[in-house]
Design a protein around this motif. Structure first.
Motif, PDB file in Angstrom:
ATOM      1  N   UNK A 101      39.767 -66.809 -62.601  1.00 23.16           N
ATOM      2  CA  UNK A 101      40.058 -65.795 -63.673  1.00 23.16           C
ATOM      3  C   UNK A 101      38.815 -66.017 -64.358  1.00 23.16           C
ATOM      4  N   UNK A 102      38.133 -65.070 -64.385  1.00 19.62           N
ATOM      5  CA  UNK A 102      36.821 -64.732 -64.786  1.00 19.62           C
ATOM      6  C   UNK A 102      36.753 -65.008 -66.523  1.00 19.62           C
ATOM      7  N   UNK A 103      37.873 -65.013 -67.538  1.00 19.58           N
ATOM      8  CA  UNK A 103      37.784 -65.960 -68.114  1.00 19.58           C
ATOM      9  C   UNK A 103      38.506 -67.461 -68.341  1.00 19.58           C
ATOM     10  N   UNK A 104      38.167 -67.749 -67.121  1.00 22.75           N
ATOM     11  CA  UNK A 104      38.569 -69.220 -67.286  1.00 22.75           C
ATOM     12  C   UNK A 104      37.176 -70.217 -67.287  1.00 22.75           C
ATOM     13  N   UNK A 105      38.190 -71.767 -67.307  1.00 27.85           N
ATOM     14  CA  UNK A 105      37.284 -72.526 -67.521  1.00 27.85           C
ATOM     15  C   UNK A 105      35.869 -72.313 -65.843  1.00 27.85           C
ATOM     16  N   UNK A 106      34.537 -72.638 -66.687  1.00 26.16           N
ATOM     17  CA  UNK A 106      33.720 -72.412 -65.451  1.00 26.16           C
ATOM     18  C   UNK A 106      33.691 -74.005 -64.777  1.00 26.16           C
ATOM     19  N   UNK A 107      33.578 -73.384 -63.160  1.00 27.55           N
ATOM     20  CA  UNK A 107      33.682 -74.258 -61.886  1.00 27.55           C
ATOM     21  C   UNK A 107      32.370 -75.265 -62.118  1.00 27.55           C
ATOM     22  N   UNK A 108      32.540 -76.701 -62.258  1.00 29.63           N
ATOM     23  CA  UNK A 108      31.568 -77.086 -61.825  1.00 29.63           C
ATOM     24  C   UNK A 108      32.103 -78.273 -60.894  1.00 29.63           C
ATOM     25  N   UNK A 109      31.352 -79.036 -60.575  1.00 25.99           N
ATOM     26  CA  UNK A 109      31.212 -80.271 -59.906  1.00 25.99           C
ATOM     27  C   UNK A 109      32.357 -81.396 -60.261  1.00 25.99           C
ATOM     28  N   UNK A 110      32.453 -81.471 -61.783  1.00 25.48           N
ATOM     29  CA  UNK A 110      33.032 -82.626 -62.014  1.00 25.48           C
ATOM     30  C   UNK A 110      34.388 -81.752 -62.045  1.00 25.48           C
ATOM     31  N   UNK A 111      34.254 -80.713 -62.537  1.00 28.76           N
ATOM     32  CA  UNK A 111      36.010 -79.691 -62.045  1.00 28.76           C
ATOM     33  C   UNK A 111      36.115 -80.199 -60.187  1.00 28.76           C
ATOM     34  N   UNK A 112      35.913 -79.981 -59.605  1.00 26.16           N
ATOM     35  CA  UNK A 112      35.726 -79.678 -58.330  1.00 26.16           C
ATOM     36  C   UNK A 112      36.152 -81.402 -57.893  1.00 26.16           C
ATOM     37  N   UNK A 113      35.441 -82.442 -58.099  1.00 19.79           N
ATOM     38  CA  UNK A 113      35.414 -83.946 -58.240  1.00 19.79           C
ATOM     39  C   UNK A 113      37.431 -84.328 -58.617  1.00 19.79           C
ATOM     40  N   UNK A 114      37.789 -83.500 -59.982  1.00 20.97           N
ATOM     41  CA  UNK A 114      38.925 -83.666 -60.391  1.00 20.97           C
ATOM     42  C   UNK A 114      40.319 -82.922 -59.215  1.00 20.97           C
ATOM     43  N   UNK A 115      39.205 -81.827 -58.799  1.00 15.14           N
ATOM     44  CA  UNK A 115      40.572 -81.142 -58.198  1.00 15.14           C
ATOM     45  C   UNK A 115      41.202 -81.902 -56.617  1.00 15.14           C
ATOM     46  N   UNK A 116      39.653 -82.893 -56.294  1.00 15.76           N
ATOM     47  CA  UNK A 116      39.756 -83.097 -55.517  1.00 15.76           C
ATOM     48  C   UNK A 116      40.890 -85.000 -55.201  1.00 15.76           C
ATOM     49  N   UNK A 117      41.563 -85.185 -56.485  1.00 13.16           N
ATOM     50  CA  UNK A 117      42.218 -86.357 -56.448  1.00 13.16           C
ATOM     51  C   UNK A 117      43.622 -85.760 -56.289  1.00 13.16           C
ATOM     52  N   UNK A 118      44.213 -84.479 -56.264  1.00 15.58           N
ATOM     53  CA  UNK A 118      45.090 -84.073 -56.956  1.00 15.58           C
ATOM     54  C   UNK A 118      45.681 -84.738 -55.195  1.00 15.58           C
ATOM     55  N   UNK A 119      47.382 -84.622 -55.440  1.00 17.04           N
ATOM     56  CA  UNK A 119      47.795 -83.919 -53.828  1.00 17.04           C
ATOM     57  C   UNK A 119      48.515 -82.950 -53.525  1.00 17.04           C
ATOM     58  N   UNK A 120      49.052 -81.925 -54.835  1.00 13.03           N
ATOM     59  CA  UNK A 120      49.354 -80.495 -54.346  1.00 13.03           C
ATOM     60  C   UNK A 120      48.697 -79.903 -55.534  1.00 13.03           C
ATOM     61  N   UNK A 121      47.979 -78.753 -54.784  1.00 13.16           N
ATOM     62  CA  UNK A 121      47.969 -77.619 -55.983  1.00 13.16           C
ATOM     63  C   UNK A 121      48.115 -76.463 -55.106  1.00 13.16           C
ATOM     64  N   UNK A 122      48.609 -75.861 -55.452  1.00 13.02           N
ATOM     65  CA  UNK A 122      48.500 -74.224 -55.654  1.00 13.02           C
ATOM     66  C   UNK A 122      47.619 -73.476 -56.483  1.00 13.02           C
ATOM     67  N   UNK A 123      46.949 -72.517 -55.664  1.00 15.92           N
ATOM     68  CA  UNK A 123      45.523 -71.872 -56.144  1.00 15.92           C
ATOM     69  C   UNK A 123      46.271 -69.950 -56.696  1.00 15.92           C
ATOM     70  N   UNK A 124      46.053 -69.497 -57.710  1.00 14.01           N
ATOM     71  CA  UNK A 124      47.002 -67.442 -57.336  1.00 14.01           C
ATOM     72  C   UNK A 124      45.478 -66.890 -57.583  1.00 14.01           C
ATOM     73  N   UNK A 125      45.334 -66.333 -56.802  1.00 10.85           N
ATOM     74  CA  UNK A 125      44.445 -64.843 -56.666  1.00 10.85           C
ATOM     75  C   UNK A 125      45.369 -64.095 -57.327  1.00 10.85           C
ATOM     76  N   UNK A 126      44.111 -63.454 -58.767  1.00  5.83           N
ATOM     77  CA  UNK A 126      44.562 -62.157 -58.739  1.00  5.83           C
ATOM     78  C   UNK A 126      44.113 -60.673 -58.420  1.00  5.83           C
ATOM     79  N   UNK A 127      44.287 -60.073 -58.898  1.00  5.38           N
ATOM     80  CA  UNK A 127      44.386 -57.906 -57.992  1.00  5.38           C
ATOM     81  C   UNK A 127      43.982 -57.580 -59.377  1.00  5.38           C
ATOM     82  N   UNK A 128      43.149 -56.679 -59.128  1.00  3.35           N
ATOM     83  CA  UNK A 128      43.108 -55.239 -59.422  1.00  3.35           C
ATOM     84  C   UNK A 128      42.494 -55.825 -61.161  1.00  3.35           C
ATOM     85  N   UNK A 129      43.685 -55.392 -62.295  1.00  2.00           N
ATOM     86  CA  UNK A 129      43.155 -55.967 -63.693  1.00  2.00           C
ATOM     87  C   UNK A 129      43.832 -57.410 -64.137  1.00  2.00           C
TER      88      UNK A 129
END
Ligand code: SAH
Length: 229
Positions: free
Chosen positions: A87-115
């Motif tokens: 989401x454009x109003x979410x937390x800005x993706x940073x290297x540290x965010x990627x580092x954190x996510x890469x330590x997790x086991x299972x994640x879901x990514x939900x893609x929005x559309x339209x509004x």
């Protein structure tokens, strides 16, 4: 790691995972990426997943029910560390965010559309909201691809040279130094002598200096952050 991506355009997301480093990571079973079609979870006629916004105005909104059904089905089979909404109003993706996510086991990514998605999805299901920059895309798919690429390349065994990800820009709050390859001279433009000297310690020193220089010049705020560590 398992990444389940919920989207209304799974086809759009196929290609990023079918090439190069991400493809290899999937083949090596370091990561499993599932593209889940939100339309498979709607009970509305004609596979409807969106509707007009209450209160009027332009643009459709993804409905809560198909998303809730989809999440329920996924959660019956797996437990998830994070449910991420792009989401454009979410937390800005940073290297540290990627580092954190890469330590997790299972994640879901939900893609929005339209509004976007019905706000109640964000309030009750989503655990992290991520923006890839201060601009608006037409859908979350490309943002999800960026996010997944940023995460997957960090997983152990994905990059050939284990130290490779660590020497990229941002890992230590510095930008990467310039890199060169053959030929050592092209059109009269020479590679810095130090890089062909074979003197490892001096090369490392040079690279660090260039990193500092480049960061100071291009990203003074990062440079200051580095200086304070
Ligand atoms: N009306 C929303 C924009 C919706 S854009 C607003 O003004 O905030 C449609 C979808 O594209 C969003 O739901 C989101 O999933 C995705 N998207 C758009 N820009 C994005 C960005 N910068 N980062 C991450 N996802 C983005």
């Amino acid at each position: 790691m398992r990444i389940d991506i919920i989207t209304i355009h799974p086809e759009l997301l196929k290609s990023p995972f079918e090439h190069s480093i991400l493809k290899r990571a999937i083949e090596k079973k370091v990561v499993e990426v599932n593209l889940i079609d939100l339309r498979d979870y709607t009970t509305y006629k004609h596979n409807q997943v969106d509707d007009y916004a209450f209160g009027g105005g332009a643009g459709m909104v993804l409905m809560i029910e198909p998303i809730a059904n989809c999440l329920k089905a996924l959660k019956e089979k797996n437990t998830y560390d994070e449910i991420i909404y792009t989401s454009p109003d979410g937390e800005l993706l940073q290297q540290s965010t990627c580092n954190y996510f890469s330590t997790l086991k299972n994640i879901i990514v939900l893609c929005g559309h339209y509004k976007g998605v019905d706000e109640r999805v964000r309030e009750h299901f989503v655990t992290k909201e991520i923006s890839i920059g201060d601009y608006v895309l037409s859908g979350g798919e490309l943002a999800a691809a960026v996010l997944c690429d940023g995460i997957i390349r960090l997983l152990p065994g994905v990059l050939n040279d284990e130290t490779s990800a660590l020497t990229d820009s941002f890992q230590d709050d510095l930008l990467a130094p310039p890199v060169y390859t053959r030929p050592a001279e092209y059109n009269g433009w020479k590679v810095p002598d130090i890089l062909t000297s074979g003197h490892t310690a001096n090369i490392e020193k040079w690279r660090h200096e260039k990193s500092l220089e480049r960061t100071k010049e291009r990203r003074p705020e990062l440079y200051n952050k580095y200086g304070k560590k």
